[in-house]
Each structure stands twice: as structure tokens, then as C-alpha cells.
Design an enzyme around this catalytic site. Structure first.
Site, mmCIF file in Angstrom:
data_model
loop_
_atom_site.group_PDB
_atom_site.id
_atom_site.type_symbol
_atom_site.label_atom_id
_atom_site.label_comp_id
_atom_site.label_asym_id
_atom_site.label_seq_id
_atom_site.Cartn_x
_atom_site.Cartn_y
_atom_site.Cartn_z
ATOM 1 N N HIS A 146 -4.210 9.605 3.472
ATOM 2 C CA HIS A 146 -3.256 9.364 2.460
ATOM 3 C C HIS A 146 -2.222 10.496 2.189
ATOM 4 O O HIS A 146 -2.371 11.528 2.413
ATOM 5 C CB HIS A 146 -4.409 9.498 1.395
ATOM 6 C CG HIS A 146 -3.833 9.110 -0.205
ATOM 7 N ND1 HIS A 146 -3.887 7.509 -0.519
ATOM 8 C CD2 HIS A 146 -2.970 9.732 -0.902
ATOM 9 C CE1 HIS A 146 -3.383 7.560 -1.916
ATOM 10 N NE2 HIS A 146 -2.873 8.663 -1.949
ATOM 11 N N ASP A 170 -7.886 4.630 4.346
ATOM 12 C CA ASP A 170 -7.264 5.268 3.146
ATOM 13 C C ASP A 170 -8.024 4.839 2.128
ATOM 14 O O ASP A 170 -8.562 3.747 2.125
ATOM 15 C CB ASP A 170 -5.876 4.675 3.047
ATOM 16 C CG ASP A 170 -4.995 5.431 1.839
ATOM 17 O OD1 ASP A 170 -4.777 6.430 1.894
ATOM 18 O OD2 ASP A 170 -4.860 4.721 0.692
ATOM 19 N N SER A 190 1.530 6.146 -3.620
ATOM 20 C CA SER A 190 0.272 6.347 -4.401
ATOM 21 C C SER A 190 0.679 6.116 -5.798
ATOM 22 O O SER A 190 0.872 5.117 -6.265
ATOM 23 C CB SER A 190 0.027 7.774 -4.114
ATOM 24 O OG SER A 190 -1.321 8.125 -4.599
#
Length: 531
Positions: free
Chosen positions: A502, A472, A223
């Protein structure tokens, strides 16, 4: 994954002070039994909770009980926090010169940077190995530098021990995880500056403190952390210093702005990254309003000008894109011997990787639709349903000065009430309209949005492994970024998994599906180590 929405709704009752303690406990129980009440609460929290709630919820992964259980299940020989002082750091350039690495200074001034060294074994020259009996292993030839996720606003290396411990054991390589400063106190480009500095420091001290010759260095992140890793790789290329030998990135935002692509809208239903959370984190980290405290522009910040790509603009991902992506985990579509067969359709993991896409006709013009965005935000605002939770003790102030509600109570470290600074209320009456709150300006900077980097920079990236999920919010980012790298001739692969949210890596110890996803990450990192 049923437990995640229950946890989110119940934690919001603990975090906010709407109603009595008994009423909040009753509501928390109702969220387990009543899916409609749970859904309504999550909608309200997503729309009205501030960044501090996002931080508190994501920091639950650092609960002492959870961390202790993980450490007992996967013990490590070395788990050492190192403080890097803000002092002059000189690195060799590729042309035989010397360069001074800028000391992080934006927003919060010069401060030490904390990093965590994780290793399954003790090695020569590794901090924490001295003075302990037993033989030491020799220096590892490889070093993994990890940057954690958390929306740029939350979590630390400790939060990610849930999977990093297992990675350290199965990879057999020292892992250095960087605790960069978090927004909104330290917005862009502070984290980028710190990770670059920590990367350069690790190259200088690999054999003396980290137990590695650093012959091969990988950047690994998920991320927000993976976004930062791409940024410092561009910095390495710009400064003509050694770049990493490989990059592994999981569910990564590479275009940090509000683009209504199909997968971005999936955040409306994402369990760990709802739409409201995503936009508030983005605003806290990247909005231009956060730069008011900056002095004259520092050259380490990167340019705010868009570097036009010669390949394409960020376009909508069509179904034909995904159909055209065949398995090629080593980035070599010409070598059929290295291609992997697709996993069966009923498997927990469904992988897709890149292959020939040159023949696909894709739009090259970026779609701009402010009218559509406004309509979407208005629909999002109007979707607000009256809460099933009784709202008591309403007040007209802000969260900075909430009313006192008596003594502080806690349950496993979660505050159930507290003094003036601890009590908050979920004020749905006075909340800003999304059309006001989510309209802000983000600088078009390739160090913030790697997708905007020039083709010259992107073509010089090392071998890259990308992993994301079918539902996602960052799916489109990952697919289009992987496709762009492929068209530029980079060695790149893409895995798309199903059935996972996620941030699933943090759930690896408690979810079979997440554990299997983590195992695939290990496999891809091993492939990079073996290149």
C-alpha cells in the site's frame, strides 16, 4: 521492499525515547541483521504507537534530502504553491443557474487552502510563468486535480512529488495537487469540504492561473485522496455542477469501517499500512467521537443515514470473483479489439480488469459477526511478544508530558532526543487493549464510504480506472466497488498488481517494481484523457 520494515523499526527507535541513545543505535543496527528482532519491534510499534508516530513516519517522504534528489532527477518548469482564500465562490450549474460553493468551516473554521501546481512546461495564463524569458505554450485542454493519500492524517502534495513530477512530464498536463487539512485536528468532513471548494475554484481559474482551458478535468488520487475524490464527485452530482470527466483511483478504501474481509486482515502484514496504523487513522478521521466540537449539522456534511443500494451489500470477495475478471481496460467487454492480454506470470505487474460477472452467484446479505471481531481483536492483543528492545526510563505519564532527557540531537532531520515536548516513550505496559481501542462508531455516510452511495449516484459517475494490489488491505474494497460500477453499466476498469505494498507510488524513485506500477498509472490516466 526489505528496506521498509528496517526503516520502520529503526525510525521507531529514533522517535521514541526508550533506553539510552547508544542502546537505541545498537538496536537500530540489530534490526538490519536480525529479522526476528525487527519483526518483534514492528509488532510492538503497530500495536502501541499512536497517530503522531504514523504521521511522523509517513512524513519522512518530505525529508529535504529526498525531495532535493527527486527535484534534480525530474526538474519541472512550474512547481508553485497557491493559497486559495476562503471567500465567496460562485459556480454555474448545469441548468444555467448559479450556486454558491460552501466555504469550508467545520472543526477549524475558515482558513486558506493551499494547492500545488506542477507542470513540465510554462503555459499562457499559468501562475509562475510571467516575467521569465522564452516562449510560452498555449493553454492545455486538460487539467488533472490530485488528492494525496496518507490515511487522512499525514502527508502533503510535497510528499507525493516523488511520482507527480514524473506524471507531469509524461502526461504533459498541468497537475493541481490539494493540501487538504488533516485529522485528528480536522476530521471528517473538513477535507471533503476543502477539496470540493478547491475543485470549484480550479474550474473558475483554470485559464487565468492554471494554464488550462479545463475542457477535460480528471480527478486523480491514491488511498485516502481517492476516497475524497469520490466524495466530491457525489457532491457535484448533488449540487448539479460540472462533474469531473474521469476518475483514476489507486488502492482506495471505499467502505470506511471495520470489516473483517480477507484483504482487510492483510494489513497485519502490510509494510506501510499495518493494522494498528490503519485503525488509528480511521478512528482519528471518521469516529463519531471526533464530532463533539461540531455545531448544528451543516448540509455540506452529507447524511449519516445509509443510502441503501439496489445492487448488493459489501460481500466477501471469493476466488471466483477474481477468476471471472478478464482484461477490459476501457470498460467495454464487447470490444475484443481493445482487450489486453494478461502479463506473463513472472512479470513484475500482473493486471486484472473487469468483464462479465453477471452470471456469478454472490451473497447479497451483509455478514455481521461482532463475535468474530472480538475474537480477532483478542488474538491480535495476545500476539504481543516480549520486546527484544530494552525499555529504560519507563514513566507513568502520557506522551503529552514525557520526562526530559537532556539535549536535542538529530540525524538528517530525525530527532534523537529533545525537550519535554519532543521526547516520547513506547509505553507497552499501559497501552489500551485493542478490544477497547478499536471498538468505535463510524457514521454510515456515503460521502465517507462511497460504497454506500445509492445506485443512482454511482451510475452517474464518470469513466473510472481503479488500481490496487494483490496483498493490499483495500483490495476487497476496490474489487467490490469496481464490480458494483460494472453491474450498473459504468465505464470502469480494474488493475490488480502483485509484489507491491500500500502506498507504493511514493517509492517509485527507489524501487523498480514501484516505478513500473507508476508507469501503469500513467497509461490508465492517458486512456481517460483520450476518451
Amino acid at each position: 521492499m526489505f528496506r521498509i520494515p528496517v526503516c520502520l523499526a529503526s525510525f521507531s527507535e529514533v522517535y521514541y525515547s526508550n533506553g539510552t541513545l547508544l542502546g537505541r543505535c545498537a538496536n537500530s543496527l540489530k534490526y538490519v541483521m536480525d529479522p526476528e528482532a525487527r519483526a518483534r519491534r514492528i509488532v510492538h510499534v503497530s500495536q502501541h504507537a499512536d497517530v503522531s508516530f504514523c504521521q511522523a513516519f509517513w512524513f519522512l517522504s518530505e525529508n529535504e534530502m529526498l525531495c532535493s534528489s527527486v527535484s534534480m532527477v525530474v526538474p519541472l518548469s512550474i512547481n508553485q504553491v497557491i493559497s486559495i482564500p476562503p471567500e465567496e465562490l460562485i459556480l454555474d450549474t448545469l441548468d444555467g443557474g448559479k450556486i454558491s460553493i460552501p466555504i469550508p468551516n467545520s472543526h477549524i473554521g475558515r482558513k486558506p487552502i493551499h494547492v500545488r501546481l506542477l507542470s513540465a512546461v510554462r503555459r499562457v495564463g499559468m501562475v509562475g510563468s510571467a516575467g521569465i524569458g522564452g516562449d510560452l505554450l498555449g493553454l492545455s485542454e486538460s487539467l488533472i486535480i490530485h488528492s494525496h493519500g496518507g490515511g487522512f492524517v499525514a502527508q502533503t502534495s510535497r510528499s507525493h512529488e516523488a511520482y507527480l513530477r514524473t506524471w507531469a512530464v509524461k502526461l504533459g498536463v498541468p497537475i493541481l495537487s490539494i493540501d487538504y487539512s488533516l485529522a485528528p485536528e480536522a476530521p471528517f468532513p473538513r477535507a471533503l469540504e476543502e477539496i470540493l471548494y478547491a475543485y470549484a475554484w480550479s474550474l473558475n481559474h483554470a485559464s487565468t492561473l492554471l494554464g488550462s482551458t479545463a475542457r477535460k478535468v480528471l480527478l486523480v488520487g491514491d488511498s485516502a485522496g481517492a476516497n475524497l475524490n469520490l466524495g466530491i464527485t457525489f457532491k457535484c452530482l448533488e449540487m448539479n455542477i460540472r462533474k469531473p470527466d474521469g476518475i483514476f483511483m489507486a488502492y482506495t478504501p471505499v467502505l470506511v469501517e471495520f470489516v473483517t474481509s480477507p484483504s482487510r486482515l492483510l494489513s497485519l502484514t502490510d509494510l506501510l499500512l499495518p493494522f494498528g496504523f490503519m485503525m488509528r487513522c480511521l478512528k482519528a478521521y471518521a469516529a463519531l467521537d471526533n464530532k463533539k466540537t461540531l455545531g448544528p449539522k451543516d448540509k455540506t456534511q452529507g447524511s449519516n443515514e445509509v443510502v441503501e443500494s439496489e445492487t448488493e451489500s459489501f460481500a466477501e470477495v471469493s476466488e471466483s470473483d477474481l477468476i471471472a475478471l478478464a482484461l477490459s481496460p476501457n470498460g467495454d467487454e464487447t470490444n475484443d479489439a481493445h482487450k489486453l492480454a494478461s502479463l506473463p506470470s513472472d512479470s513484475t505487474l500482473n493486471s486484472v480488469s473487469l468483464a462479465d460477472v453477471d452470471g456469478i452467484d454472490h451473497p447479497k446479505q451483509e455478514i455481521r459477526s461482532q463475535e468474530y471481531i472480538q475474537k480477532f481483536l483478542e488474538m491480535y492483543r495476545n500476539s504481543n511478544i516480549s520486546t527484544s528492545v530494552p525499555v529504560l526510563n519507563n514513566y507513568n505519564g502520557t506522551d503529552d508530558n514525557p520526562p526530559s532527557n537532556g539535549k536535542t540531537w538529530s540525524l538528517f532531520g530525525w530527532p534523537l532526543g529533545g525537550d519535554k515536548k519532543e521526547i516520547r516513550e513506547l509505553d507497552t505496559e499501559r497501552a489500551k487493549s485493542p478490544s477497547e481501542e478499536f471498538v468505535f462508531t463510524v457514521p454510515k455516510d456515503p460521502f465517507l464510504s462511497p460504497y454506500l452511495a445509492s445506485d443512482d449516484l454511482l451510475a452517474r459517475l464518470p469513466p473510472t480506472k481503479i488500481l490496487t494490489m494483490e496483498l493490499d488491505p483495500c483490495l476487497d474494497d476496490c474489487v467490490m466497488f469496481a464490480r458494483k460500477l460494472k453491474l450498473l453499466g459504468n465505464v470502469v476498469s480494474l488493475d490488480i498488481l502483485s509484489g507491491l505494498p500500500h502506498g507504493f507510488l511514493n517509492l517509485a524513485p527507489v524501487s523498480k517494481e514501484a516505478y513500473e506500477g507508476s508507469e501503469l498509472c500513467i497509461k490508465r490516466i492517458l486512456e481517460l484523457l483520450q476518451m
